[in-house]
Design a protein around this motif. Sequence first.
Motif, PDB file in Angstrom:
ATOM      1  N   ASN A   1       0.818  -1.203   0.000  1.00 21.42           N
ATOM      2  CA  ASN A   1       0.000   0.000   0.000  1.00 21.42           C
ATOM      3  C   ASN A   1       0.860   1.263   0.000  1.00 21.42           C
ATOM      4  N   TYR A   2       1.947   1.251   0.769  1.00 21.91           N
ATOM      5  CA  TYR A   2       2.759   2.450   0.925  1.00 21.91           C
ATOM      6  C   TYR A   2       4.027   2.483   0.071  1.00 21.91           C
ATOM      7  N   PHE A   3       4.603   1.325  -0.234  1.00 25.28           N
ATOM      8  CA  PHE A   3       5.855   1.292  -0.983  1.00 25.28           C
ATOM      9  C   PHE A   3       5.671   0.874  -2.440  1.00 25.28           C
ATOM     10  N   HIS A   4       4.787  -0.075  -2.685  1.00 21.97           N
ATOM     11  CA  HIS A   4       4.568  -0.559  -4.059  1.00 21.97           C
ATOM     12  C   HIS A   4       3.078  -0.650  -4.353  1.00 21.97           C
ATOM     13  N   PRO A   5       2.364   0.484  -4.358  1.00 28.54           N
ATOM     14  CA  PRO A   5       0.923   0.449  -4.616  1.00 28.54           C
ATOM     15  C   PRO A   5       0.578  -0.101  -5.993  1.00 28.54           C
TER      16      PRO A   5
END
Length: 207
Positions: A16-20
């Motif tokens: 969700n935060y690094f590789h959406p």
Amino acid sequence: MAGRREVFLWSDTFNNYFHPETCRAGLEVLERCGISGDDFPAAFVLRAAPSTILACLNKAKEYLLRIMQALGPQIAAGIPIIVLEPSCASVFRDELVNLFPDNATAKKLSSQTFLLSEFLLRHAGGYELPPLKRNVVVQGHCHHQALMKMTDEVALLRRMGADVNLLDSGCCGMAGAFGFEKDKFEISQAIGERVLLPAVRRQSVRR
């Protein structure tokens, strides 16, 4: 949507935060299978609860109870929960029922949790996979290998036409946060050099 099966995609904290883009790709694949997908914002750092605060079991239980409450409608409706991150899937499939052995909701969530590969292979019918005519080196995630096995990933890749080399490598050397710790660097590298890193270098040369 009428005539479309509904699933729920767990947007784990890492993706969700690094590789959406991984979450977006997961939803796209599900929709191409004729499946209606919804996702859940990563308000919970799921893997951190059972692993990094394992000594605080009451806190871990409180954390997981909040997750079960948030997913209550999907669990009650029997909607499949699709998880991209194997460590999160292992929490739902294994650790949750160990912490709540008599909780019916925990048991339902465990039985309704699927990795994307597992769901596609067993429940997505005649989904036409895109071709992948390449040599592929596969390093299994530790939780994935231990609890869910790599059978579905390998089967999907082979259906796509890939020549699959599933490494008999055990741990990659990272082991969660272990490989990020300065005093663990040398042992982390040694573990990776046992099988994984040489295989990656050989594959790079072949390309």
